[in-house]
Scaffold this motif. Structure first.
Motif, mmCIF file in Angstrom:
data_model
loop_
_atom_site.group_PDB
_atom_site.id
_atom_site.type_symbol
_atom_site.label_atom_id
_atom_site.label_comp_id
_atom_site.label_asym_id
_atom_site.label_seq_id
_atom_site.Cartn_x
_atom_site.Cartn_y
_atom_site.Cartn_z
ATOM 1 N N ALA A 17 -20.944 42.624 -22.610
ATOM 2 C CA ALA A 17 -20.573 41.960 -23.863
ATOM 3 C C ALA A 17 -21.364 40.669 -24.045
ATOM 4 O O ALA A 17 -21.827 40.366 -25.152
ATOM 5 C CB ALA A 17 -19.074 41.679 -23.880
ATOM 6 N N ALA A 18 -21.549 39.913 -22.981
ATOM 7 C CA ALA A 18 -22.342 38.684 -23.063
ATOM 8 C C ALA A 18 -23.804 38.999 -23.385
ATOM 9 O O ALA A 18 -24.443 38.283 -24.167
ATOM 10 C CB ALA A 18 -22.232 37.905 -21.757
ATOM 11 N N TYR A 19 -24.334 40.065 -22.810
ATOM 12 C CA TYR A 19 -25.708 40.470 -23.121
ATOM 13 C C TYR A 19 -25.819 40.920 -24.577
ATOM 14 O O TYR A 19 -26.833 40.685 -25.234
ATOM 15 C CB TYR A 19 -26.165 41.569 -22.168
ATOM 16 N N GLY A 20 -24.760 41.557 -25.095
ATOM 17 C CA GLY A 20 -24.755 41.949 -26.502
ATOM 18 C C GLY A 20 -24.800 40.740 -27.420
ATOM 19 O O GLY A 20 -25.501 40.743 -28.439
ATOM 20 N N ILE A 21 -24.077 39.679 -27.067
ATOM 21 C CA ILE A 21 -24.125 38.444 -27.857
ATOM 22 C C ILE A 21 -25.530 37.857 -27.821
ATOM 23 O O ILE A 21 -26.052 37.395 -28.838
ATOM 24 C CB ILE A 21 -23.089 37.433 -27.325
ATOM 25 N N LEU A 23 -28.352 39.508 -27.382
ATOM 26 C CA LEU A 23 -29.242 40.337 -28.190
ATOM 27 C C LEU A 23 -29.075 40.040 -29.677
ATOM 28 O O LEU A 23 -30.061 39.962 -30.417
ATOM 29 C CB LEU A 23 -28.971 41.822 -27.927
ATOM 30 N N MET A 24 -27.830 39.861 -30.122
ATOM 31 C CA MET A 24 -27.601 39.557 -31.536
ATOM 32 C C MET A 24 -28.180 38.189 -31.898
ATOM 33 O O MET A 24 -28.789 38.017 -32.955
ATOM 34 C CB MET A 24 -26.106 39.604 -31.861
ATOM 35 N N ARG A 25 -27.994 37.207 -31.032
ATOM 36 C CA ARG A 25 -28.541 35.873 -31.282
ATOM 37 C C ARG A 25 -30.066 35.910 -31.347
ATOM 38 O O ARG A 25 -30.687 35.319 -32.241
ATOM 39 C CB ARG A 25 -28.097 34.918 -30.193
ATOM 40 N N ASP A 26 -30.682 36.622 -30.413
ATOM 41 C CA ASP A 26 -32.135 36.724 -30.403
ATOM 42 C C ASP A 26 -32.659 37.452 -31.642
ATOM 43 O O ASP A 26 -33.718 37.104 -32.162
ATOM 44 C CB ASP A 26 -32.620 37.436 -29.142
ATOM 45 N N LEU A 28 -31.269 37.392 -34.598
ATOM 46 C CA LEU A 28 -31.150 36.478 -35.738
ATOM 47 C C LEU A 28 -32.254 35.431 -35.748
ATOM 48 O O LEU A 28 -32.708 35.009 -36.815
ATOM 49 C CB LEU A 28 -29.785 35.798 -35.730
ATOM 50 N N PHE A 29 -32.704 34.999 -34.568
ATOM 51 C CA PHE A 29 -33.746 33.982 -34.481
ATOM 52 C C PHE A 29 -35.136 34.577 -34.242
ATOM 53 O O PHE A 29 -36.063 33.848 -33.895
ATOM 54 C CB PHE A 29 -33.408 32.972 -33.375
ATOM 55 N N HIS A 30 -35.273 35.879 -34.426
ATOM 56 C CA HIS A 30 -36.555 36.603 -34.336
ATOM 57 C C HIS A 30 -37.241 36.436 -32.983
ATOM 58 O O HIS A 30 -38.450 36.262 -32.895
ATOM 59 C CB HIS A 30 -37.493 36.177 -35.456
ATOM 60 N N GLU A 31 -36.461 36.497 -31.916
ATOM 61 C CA GLU A 31 -37.002 36.542 -30.560
ATOM 62 C C GLU A 31 -36.715 37.949 -30.029
ATOM 63 O O GLU A 31 -35.619 38.239 -29.583
ATOM 64 C CB GLU A 31 -36.343 35.486 -29.683
ATOM 65 N N PHE A 32 -37.706 38.799 -30.094
ATOM 66 C CA PHE A 32 -37.487 40.211 -29.814
ATOM 67 C C PHE A 32 -37.612 40.518 -28.329
ATOM 68 O O PHE A 32 -38.471 39.996 -27.632
ATOM 69 C CB PHE A 32 -38.474 41.075 -30.591
ATOM 70 N N ILE A 45 -27.623 47.308 -31.337
ATOM 71 C CA ILE A 45 -27.323 47.527 -29.924
ATOM 72 C C ILE A 45 -26.480 46.382 -29.385
ATOM 73 O O ILE A 45 -25.554 46.588 -28.591
ATOM 74 C CB ILE A 45 -28.624 47.694 -29.103
ATOM 75 N N GLY A 46 -26.745 45.155 -29.832
ATOM 76 C CA GLY A 46 -25.947 44.008 -29.422
ATOM 77 C C GLY A 46 -24.506 44.130 -29.875
ATOM 78 O O GLY A 46 -23.570 43.834 -29.110
ATOM 79 N N ILE A 47 -24.291 44.574 -31.117
ATOM 80 C CA ILE A 47 -22.925 44.770 -31.615
ATOM 81 C C ILE A 47 -22.212 45.861 -30.818
ATOM 82 O O ILE A 47 -21.038 45.714 -30.465
ATOM 83 C CB ILE A 47 -22.927 45.110 -33.125
ATOM 84 N N VAL A 48 -22.916 46.943 -30.527
ATOM 85 C CA VAL A 48 -22.316 48.037 -29.760
ATOM 86 C C VAL A 48 -21.900 47.553 -28.372
ATOM 87 O O VAL A 48 -20.787 47.856 -27.907
ATOM 88 C CB VAL A 48 -23.292 49.233 -29.668
ATOM 89 N N LEU A 49 -22.753 46.776 -27.714
ATOM 90 C CA LEU A 49 -22.415 46.265 -26.384
ATOM 91 C C LEU A 49 -21.244 45.286 -26.440
ATOM 92 O O LEU A 49 -20.344 45.328 -25.597
ATOM 93 C CB LEU A 49 -23.630 45.596 -25.747
#
Length: 79
Positions: A17-21, A23-26, A28-32, A45-49
């Motif tokens: 769940a922390a990794y999903g957060i 991924l979502m943050r990255d 939003l800030f365009h860090e792929f 994938i971040g939301i799913v996690l």
């Protein structure tokens, strides 16, 4: 020994769940992340996690409370 297994069962979905957060943050800030080729896929994938981790932890806690008969009467099923 049982408590160690229970803590590890809650620890792994918490990390996911922390990794999903993250991924979502990255996204939003365009860090792929190199394994994702689009921000939308990374965010999804971040939301799913995140939802999967929270769902597992919540289900674990509800199951434990039902087993110990700690659920209030209005939340119990009357089948």
């Amino acid at each position: 020994m049982i408590r160690i297994i229970a803590v590890s069962l809650l620890f792994i979905p918490g990390i996911l769940a922390a990794y999903g957060i993250k991924l979502m943050r990255d996204a939003l800030f365009h860090e792929f992340n190199p394994i994702f080729f689009h921000a939308g896929i990374q965010f999804f994938i971040g939301i799913v996690l995140l939802v999967g981790g929270i769902w597992f932890i919540g289900g674990f806690l509800v199951h434990r409370d039902k087993k110990k008969n700690l659920i209030q009467k209005k939340h119990k099923r009357t089948d």
